[in-house]
Design a protein around this motif. Sequence first.
Motif, PDB file in Angstrom:
ATOM      1  N   SER A 231      28.077   7.265   1.547  1.00  0.00           N
ATOM      2  CA  SER A 231      27.187   6.259   0.738  1.00  0.00           C
ATOM      3  C   SER A 231      27.759   6.159  -0.425  1.00  0.00           C
ATOM      4  O   SER A 231      28.613   6.726  -1.257  1.00  0.00           O
ATOM      5  N   ALA A 232      28.001   4.786  -0.601  1.00  0.00           N
ATOM      6  CA  ALA A 232      28.780   4.293  -1.932  1.00  0.00           C
ATOM      7  C   ALA A 232      28.398   4.319  -3.097  1.00  0.00           C
ATOM      8  O   ALA A 232      29.109   4.391  -4.034  1.00  0.00           O
ATOM      9  N   VAL A 233      27.042   4.422  -3.447  1.00  0.00           N
ATOM     10  CA  VAL A 233      26.393   4.816  -4.595  1.00  0.00           C
ATOM     11  C   VAL A 233      25.632   5.871  -4.926  1.00  0.00           C
ATOM     12  O   VAL A 233      25.582   6.385  -6.028  1.00  0.00           O
ATOM     13  N   SER A 234      25.115   6.400  -4.150  1.00  0.00           N
ATOM     14  CA  SER A 234      24.071   7.812  -4.345  1.00  0.00           C
ATOM     15  C   SER A 234      24.323   8.839  -3.560  1.00  0.00           C
ATOM     16  O   SER A 234      25.074   8.569  -2.315  1.00  0.00           O
ATOM     17  N   ILE A 235      23.804   9.911  -3.568  1.00  0.00           N
ATOM     18  CA  ILE A 235      23.780  11.041  -2.770  1.00  0.00           C
ATOM     19  C   ILE A 235      22.767  10.945  -1.685  1.00  0.00           C
ATOM     20  O   ILE A 235      21.819  10.402  -1.977  1.00  0.00           O
ATOM     21  N   VAL A 236      23.482  11.429  -0.637  1.00  0.00           N
ATOM     22  CA  VAL A 236      22.483  11.380   0.722  1.00  0.00           C
ATOM     23  C   VAL A 236      21.738  12.486   0.431  1.00  0.00           C
ATOM     24  O   VAL A 236      21.758  13.670   0.284  1.00  0.00           O
ATOM     25  N   ASP A 237      20.409  11.998   0.487  1.00  0.00           N
ATOM     26  CA  ASP A 237      19.310  13.019   0.467  1.00  0.00           C
ATOM     27  C   ASP A 237      18.947  13.735   1.570  1.00  0.00           C
ATOM     28  O   ASP A 237      18.889  14.942   1.971  1.00  0.00           O
ATOM     29  N   PHE A 238      18.749  12.803   2.920  1.00  0.00           N
ATOM     30  CA  PHE A 238      18.277  13.621   4.266  1.00  0.00           C
ATOM     31  C   PHE A 238      18.751  12.671   5.243  1.00  0.00           C
ATOM     32  O   PHE A 238      19.018  11.268   5.107  1.00  0.00           O
TER      33      PHE A 238
END
Length: 90
Positions: free
Chosen positions: A31-38
Amino acid sequence: LLGYPAGVAEASPQLIRVYPNPATDLLQIISAVSIVDFVTIHDTQGRLIYQSVHSDKELSIDVSNLRSGIYIVNVKANDSFLRKTVQVIR
């Protein structure tokens, strides 16, 4: 298959990358901008094959135990959602 979760926008492929395609052993998600949640992986029959909660921008998923075929990878990162078709080959 299921649509995007309510209130979640479709991510552009530049924001969340899923590769390689086709995959043999490891599937990379960045993910370039945010944390992967699931992340979930379904087969073409809609059966859940993999599901995991994450808290990082990059992850590797071992797909070496999956049969050759087409799979649907769903990735949620913050308020973005990406659905990608991935082929696993042996």
